[in-house]
Design a protein around this motif. Structure first.
Motif, short mmCIF file in Angstrom:
data_model
loop_
_atom_site.label_atom_id
_atom_site.label_comp_id
_atom_site.label_asym_id
_atom_site.label_seq_id
_atom_site.Cartn_x
_atom_site.Cartn_y
_atom_site.Cartn_z
N GLY A 123 27.52 -9.92 30.74
CA GLY A 123 28.55 -10.55 29.94
C GLY A 123 27.99 -11.43 28.84
N GLU A 124 28.80 -11.69 27.83
CA GLU A 124 28.35 -12.50 26.70
C GLU A 124 27.95 -13.90 27.11
N THR A 125 28.62 -14.45 28.12
CA THR A 125 28.31 -15.80 28.56
C THR A 125 27.49 -15.83 29.84
N ASP A 126 26.91 -14.70 30.21
CA ASP A 126 25.99 -14.64 31.35
C ASP A 126 24.59 -14.94 30.86
N HIS A 127 23.94 -15.91 31.48
CA HIS A 127 22.61 -16.32 31.03
C HIS A 127 21.64 -16.36 32.22
N PHE A 128 20.39 -15.97 31.96
CA PHE A 128 19.41 -15.87 33.03
C PHE A 128 18.04 -16.32 32.52
N ARG A 129 17.25 -16.84 33.44
CA ARG A 129 15.84 -17.13 33.16
C ARG A 129 15.01 -16.10 33.93
N TYR A 130 14.51 -15.13 33.19
CA TYR A 130 13.76 -14.05 33.82
C TYR A 130 12.32 -14.44 34.10
N ASP A 131 11.87 -15.57 33.51
CA ASP A 131 10.48 -15.97 33.74
C ASP A 131 10.31 -16.70 35.07
N ILE A 132 11.41 -17.02 35.74
CA ILE A 132 11.32 -17.67 37.04
C ILE A 132 11.19 -16.59 38.12
N GLU A 133 10.12 -16.67 38.87
CA GLU A 133 9.88 -15.67 39.91
C GLU A 133 10.76 -15.96 41.12
N LEU A 134 11.44 -14.93 41.61
CA LEU A 134 12.29 -15.04 42.79
C LEU A 134 11.77 -14.10 43.86
N THR A 135 11.52 -14.64 45.04
CA THR A 135 11.05 -13.80 46.14
C THR A 135 11.88 -14.08 47.38
N TYR A 136 11.78 -13.22 48.37
CA TYR A 136 12.60 -13.30 49.56
C TYR A 136 12.38 -14.56 50.38
N ASP A 137 11.27 -15.28 50.14
CA ASP A 137 11.05 -16.51 50.90
C ASP A 137 11.55 -17.75 50.16
N ASN A 138 12.25 -17.56 49.05
CA ASN A 138 12.87 -18.68 48.33
C ASN A 138 14.16 -19.13 49.02
N HIS A 139 14.60 -20.34 48.65
CA HIS A 139 15.89 -20.86 49.07
C HIS A 139 16.74 -21.08 47.83
N ILE A 140 17.95 -20.55 47.87
CA ILE A 140 18.83 -20.53 46.71
C ILE A 140 19.99 -21.50 46.91
N LEU A 141 20.38 -22.16 45.84
CA LEU A 141 21.58 -22.98 45.82
C LEU A 141 22.57 -22.33 44.86
N THR A 142 23.78 -22.05 45.34
CA THR A 142 24.82 -21.44 44.52
C THR A 142 25.97 -22.42 44.35
N LEU A 143 26.34 -22.70 43.11
CA LEU A 143 27.48 -23.55 42.80
C LEU A 143 28.59 -22.64 42.29
N SER A 144 29.75 -22.73 42.91
CA SER A 144 30.83 -21.78 42.63
C SER A 144 32.11 -22.50 42.24
N THR A 145 32.77 -22.00 41.18
CA THR A 145 34.06 -22.53 40.78
C THR A 145 34.92 -21.40 40.23
N CYS A 146 36.18 -21.71 39.97
CA CYS A 146 37.13 -20.70 39.50
C CYS A 146 37.00 -20.48 37.99
N VAL A 147 37.65 -19.42 37.53
CA VAL A 147 37.72 -19.09 36.11
C VAL A 147 39.18 -19.21 35.69
N ASP A 148 39.44 -19.93 34.61
CA ASP A 148 40.82 -20.16 34.16
C ASP A 148 41.60 -18.85 34.06
N GLN A 149 42.77 -18.84 34.68
CA GLN A 149 43.73 -17.74 34.58
C GLN A 149 43.20 -16.41 35.11
N HIS A 150 42.11 -16.46 35.86
CA HIS A 150 41.55 -15.23 36.46
C HIS A 150 41.20 -15.53 37.91
#
Length: 302
Positions: A257-284
């Protein structure tokens, strides 16, 4: 004939009186309904403001005052240094060393955990995401996954609710993915300002989110911000094996998506711990906006 005319006139006057009475009753019913709706609206506003003010008060209490004492002109003596070091736990030392090696300065927050637990015993952490206004306690109800979706810190029902995790997540942040939820509201409360990450400049200039617990500080580096469907991030994916978790991590950077942004230089492996922050999208209602980050000071969990 005169009698008939009088009867007709009386019937007409009676009909007019009935209409007038009907309109009067209708007016008073409408007025009562209007006043009732107005009273409910005002009460909801006042309740929401009280809950918001309480959260702001708690956040303010965690911000240390700037010391007015002059800076020391001499280094502390070895005895003083030893005493200061003994005040820190070994876990804190490891955590701070790791972050210092990464060149990351952790914002200082003076959190009175006893006072927070007196407010609500379900508070178990604190989230801070500068420069957004996100500066809140984190709660988890022991049995109801979404209890704090529409409950305030004082357990009253209504908005703004709380920042919370579901009881499917452990409270020590050792799960592969810890998911925190917060409302998307009209006045930058709760997780509304996660949507600031839709701007590429803000995404690139805001790298860290901080989690404070009674015994450690966890520093996460933000690597993704994107819109997705409303699947439950805990129950809709399989984190049980390294391969499955790695597949999920790859998925979290697959948006286009146009407003989807990522840092591909950050290495992610299966032994990492992830924090996910979640909220709603207006009118969707079928969509969610996520900001995801990877734990940097993994040693804090050991």
């Amino acid at each position: 004939m005169g009698s008939n005319m009088e009867n007709n006139k009386e019937k007409k006057n009676g009909g007019n009186r009935n209409k007038a009475t009907f309109w009067k009753i209708g007016f008073f019913v409408f007025l009562a309904a209007f006043l009732c709706i107005g009273a409910v609206t005002v009460k909801r506003y006042l309740d929401r403001k009280a809950a918001s003010d309480k959260l702001a008060e708690l956040a303010e209490s965690t911000r240390p005052e700037e010391s007015s004492a002059p800076a020391p002109t001499e280094a502390p003596t070895p005895a003083e240094s030893s005493a200061a070091e003994s005040a820190e736990s070994e876990e804190e030392k490891i955590s701070h060393m790791s972050l210092e090696e990464l060149g990351i300065e952790v914002p200082v927050k003076e959190i009175d955990w006893d006072a927070l637990h007196a407010e609500n015993e379900d508070i178990y952490a604190w989230i801070y995401l500068p420069p957004t206004p996100i500066d809140y306690p984190v709660l988890q109800h022991p049995t109801d996954p979404d209890f704090y979706l529409d409950r305030n810190i004082d357990l009253s029902e209504g908005y703004p609710g709380c920042i919370y995790s579901q009881c499917g997540n452990s409270k020590d942040f050792t799960d592969p993915n810890t998911v925190l939820y917060g409302h998307n509201m009209y006045d930058n409360l709760m997780f509304t300002t996660l949507h600031w990450f839709e701007g590429l400049e803000f995404f690139e200039s805001t790298p860290y989110v901080y989690i404070y617990t009674p015994d450690k500080v966890l520093v996460y580096e933000i690597y993704a911000a994107y819109t997705t469907n409303n699947m439950n991030q805990l129950t809709s994916f399989d984190y049980s094996s390294p391969a499955n978790f790695q597949a999920y991590l790859d998925y979290t950077r697959s948006g286009t998506g146009e407003t989807d942004h990522f840092r591909y230089d950050i290495e992610l492996t299966y032994d990492n711990h992830i924090l996910t922050l979640s909220t709603c999208v207006d009118q969707h209602h079928e969509l969610r906006y996520l900001v995801q980050a990877v734990l940097l000071n993994e040693s804090a969990l050991s």
